[in-house]
Design a protein around this motif. Structure first.
Motif, mmCIF file in Angstrom:
data_model
loop_
_atom_site.group_PDB
_atom_site.id
_atom_site.type_symbol
_atom_site.label_atom_id
_atom_site.label_comp_id
_atom_site.label_asym_id
_atom_site.label_seq_id
_atom_site.Cartn_x
_atom_site.Cartn_y
_atom_site.Cartn_z
ATOM 1 N N ASN A 63 -94.166 -114.131 72.103
ATOM 2 C CA ASN A 63 -94.803 -113.558 71.671
ATOM 3 C C ASN A 63 -96.738 -114.489 71.644
ATOM 4 N N ILE A 119 -86.856 -112.045 60.314
ATOM 5 C CA ILE A 119 -87.304 -113.050 61.102
ATOM 6 C C ILE A 119 -88.033 -113.739 60.641
ATOM 7 N N HIS A 120 -88.240 -114.397 61.794
ATOM 8 C CA HIS A 120 -89.288 -115.435 61.163
ATOM 9 C C HIS A 120 -90.304 -116.378 61.964
ATOM 10 N N SER A 121 -91.231 -116.589 62.618
ATOM 11 C CA SER A 121 -92.426 -116.928 63.243
ATOM 12 C C SER A 121 -92.482 -118.546 63.406
ATOM 13 N N ILE A 144 -85.459 -114.602 65.117
ATOM 14 C CA ILE A 144 -84.314 -113.918 64.820
ATOM 15 C C ILE A 144 -83.614 -114.025 64.562
ATOM 16 N N CYS A 200 -86.242 -123.093 65.482
ATOM 17 C CA CYS A 200 -85.443 -121.910 65.224
ATOM 18 C C CYS A 200 -84.015 -122.091 64.947
ATOM 19 N N ASP A 241 -91.037 -115.318 67.404
ATOM 20 C CA ASP A 241 -90.532 -114.961 66.648
ATOM 21 C C ASP A 241 -88.761 -115.816 66.702
#
Length: 68
Positions: free
Chosen positions: A41, A15-17, A51, A24, A49
């Motif tokens: 979020n 997971i990276h924001s 994923i 993404c 996020d």
């Protein structure tokens, strides 16, 4: 104390924001990761996020690869 079993490799999430869902897709192409889903979020500085399938990574790991 209970020992929880290790997750199956197919269940691992990386997971990276980011600030924009397109980021993404850029990470998916750049790092050859498979995008699993995008989660919003609201109210956080980085509202998205990304994923991905696989073990959690850190961009700091990549940073060290580029230093001489």
């Amino acid at each position: 104390m209970t020992n929880s079993p290790e997750p199956e490799p197919s269940e691992l999430e990386n997971i990276h924001s980011v600030t924009d869902p397109e980021k993404c897709r850029e990470m998916e192409r750049r790092y050859d990761w498979k995008l699993k889903k995008i989660k919003v979020n609201k109210g956080l500085p980085l509202e998205i996020d990304c994923i991905f399938h696989g073990e959690q990574t850190s961009f700091q790991d990549f940073w060290y690869d580029y230093q001489d």
